[in-house]
Scaffold this motif. Structure first.
Motif, short mmCIF file in Angstrom:
data_model
loop_
_atom_site.label_atom_id
_atom_site.label_comp_id
_atom_site.label_asym_id
_atom_site.label_seq_id
_atom_site.Cartn_x
_atom_site.Cartn_y
_atom_site.Cartn_z
N ALA A 169 26.87 22.94 21.51
CA ALA A 169 28.27 23.26 21.79
C ALA A 169 28.46 23.95 23.15
O ALA A 169 29.31 23.53 23.94
CB ALA A 169 28.86 24.12 20.68
N ASN A 170 27.67 24.97 23.43
CA ASN A 170 27.83 25.69 24.69
C ASN A 170 27.51 24.81 25.89
O ASN A 170 28.23 24.83 26.89
CB ASN A 170 26.97 26.95 24.72
N THR A 171 26.44 24.05 25.79
CA THR A 171 26.06 23.16 26.89
C THR A 171 27.14 22.12 27.14
O THR A 171 27.51 21.86 28.28
CB THR A 171 24.73 22.46 26.57
N ARG A 172 27.67 21.55 26.08
CA ARG A 172 28.70 20.51 26.22
C ARG A 172 30.00 21.09 26.78
O ARG A 172 30.70 20.45 27.57
CB ARG A 172 28.95 19.82 24.89
N MET A 173 30.35 22.32 26.36
CA MET A 173 31.55 22.95 26.90
C MET A 173 31.37 23.24 28.39
O MET A 173 32.27 23.01 29.19
CB MET A 173 31.90 24.23 26.16
N LEU A 174 30.21 23.73 28.75
CA LEU A 174 29.90 24.01 30.15
C LEU A 174 30.01 22.73 30.98
O LEU A 174 30.61 22.71 32.06
CB LEU A 174 28.50 24.62 30.28
N GLU A 175 29.44 21.63 30.47
CA GLU A 175 29.52 20.35 31.17
C GLU A 175 30.97 19.90 31.34
O GLU A 175 31.35 19.39 32.39
CB GLU A 175 28.73 19.28 30.41
N LEU A 176 31.77 20.10 30.31
CA LEU A 176 33.18 19.72 30.40
C LEU A 176 33.90 20.56 31.45
O LEU A 176 34.62 20.00 32.29
CB LEU A 176 33.86 19.88 29.03
N PHE A 177 33.71 21.87 31.44
CA PHE A 177 34.35 22.73 32.43
C PHE A 177 33.97 22.31 33.85
O PHE A 177 34.82 22.19 34.73
CB PHE A 177 33.96 24.20 32.23
N LYS A 178 32.68 22.09 34.07
CA LYS A 178 32.21 21.72 35.41
C LYS A 178 32.73 20.34 35.82
O LYS A 178 33.05 20.11 36.99
CB LYS A 178 30.69 21.76 35.48
N LYS A 238 33.97 13.22 25.50
CA LYS A 238 33.36 12.55 24.35
C LYS A 238 32.11 13.32 23.89
O LYS A 238 31.91 13.54 22.69
CB LYS A 238 32.99 11.12 24.71
N ALA A 239 31.30 13.76 24.85
CA ALA A 239 30.10 14.52 24.52
C ALA A 239 30.47 15.85 23.85
O ALA A 239 29.82 16.27 22.89
CB ALA A 239 29.27 14.77 25.78
N PHE A 240 31.53 16.48 24.32
CA PHE A 240 31.96 17.73 23.70
C PHE A 240 32.47 17.48 22.29
O PHE A 240 32.18 18.24 21.37
CB PHE A 240 33.04 18.42 24.55
N LYS A 241 33.20 16.41 22.10
CA LYS A 241 33.73 16.07 20.77
C LYS A 241 32.58 15.82 19.78
O LYS A 241 32.68 16.15 18.61
CB LYS A 241 34.61 14.82 20.89
N GLU A 242 31.47 15.26 20.26
CA GLU A 242 30.32 14.93 19.42
C GLU A 242 29.28 16.05 19.37
O GLU A 242 28.16 15.84 18.90
CB GLU A 242 29.68 13.64 19.93
N ARG A 243 29.66 17.23 19.80
CA ARG A 243 28.72 18.36 19.88
C ARG A 243 28.21 18.75 18.50
O ARG A 243 28.83 18.46 17.48
CB ARG A 243 29.40 19.56 20.54
N THR A 244 27.09 19.42 18.52
CA THR A 244 26.54 20.05 17.32
C THR A 244 26.55 21.56 17.60
O THR A 244 26.74 21.97 18.76
CB THR A 244 25.09 19.59 17.07
N PRO A 245 26.33 22.38 16.61
CA PRO A 245 26.27 23.82 16.89
C PRO A 245 25.24 24.17 17.98
O PRO A 245 25.47 25.07 18.78
CB PRO A 245 25.90 24.45 15.54
N GLU A 246 24.16 23.41 18.03
CA GLU A 246 23.11 23.68 19.02
C GLU A 246 23.53 23.26 20.43
O GLU A 246 23.04 23.81 21.41
CB GLU A 246 21.81 22.95 18.65
#
Length: 130
Positions: free
Chosen positions: A89-98, A79-87
């Motif tokens: 995006a990388n942090t949210r993707m990293l959180e999803l992977f982990k 959900k956090a990745f889906k609601e990401r902003t350009p700023e």
């Protein structure tokens, strides 16, 4: 004696079926994570307009809810990745992977964030050759 044999066979069958379900679930989850990590280079070195890589990555991403839906942590990270902003995006993707790795009990502590965000690219970039 016959009854105990039937009960034993039935119990063995139930246990085997449950174990098979657990193994198959893990296999499918691992496949989704493998495809996400395997195609993450579109964000670093890939052609952002390459439809093949985008399809592979987004297919796996769209499967996360169905495959990992039993995990509240994964649902929150997705959900956090889906609601990401350009700023973010990388942090949210990293959180999803982990989070996906955590669900699969893959230890990530020895790996840095860069390990997840910068994939292995062993061929020379064609853009650099020009």
């Amino acid at each position: 004696l016959l009854l105990s044999g039937l009960v034993g066979a039935a119990l063995g069958s139930v246990i085997a079926s449950k174990y098979q379900f657990i193994l198959e679930t893990r296999r499918v989850k691992m496949d989704v994570l493998r495809r996400l990590l395997g195609n993450r280079n579109i964000f670093v070195d890939g052609d952002p307009h390459d439809p093949t890589q985008w399809v592979l990555f987004t297919q796996a991403l769209n499967e996360v809810l169905a495959v990992f839906g039993d995990s509240q942590q994964v649902r929150n990270a997705l959900k956090a990745f889906k609601e990401r902003t350009p700023e973010t995006a990388n942090t949210r993707m990293l959180e999803l992977f982990k989070t996906l790795c955590g669900d699969l009990k893959i230890e990530t502590k020895p790996l840095t964030d860069d390990f997840f965000m910068q994939p292995f690219i062993l061929i020379e970039n064609k853009k650099q050759q020009a």
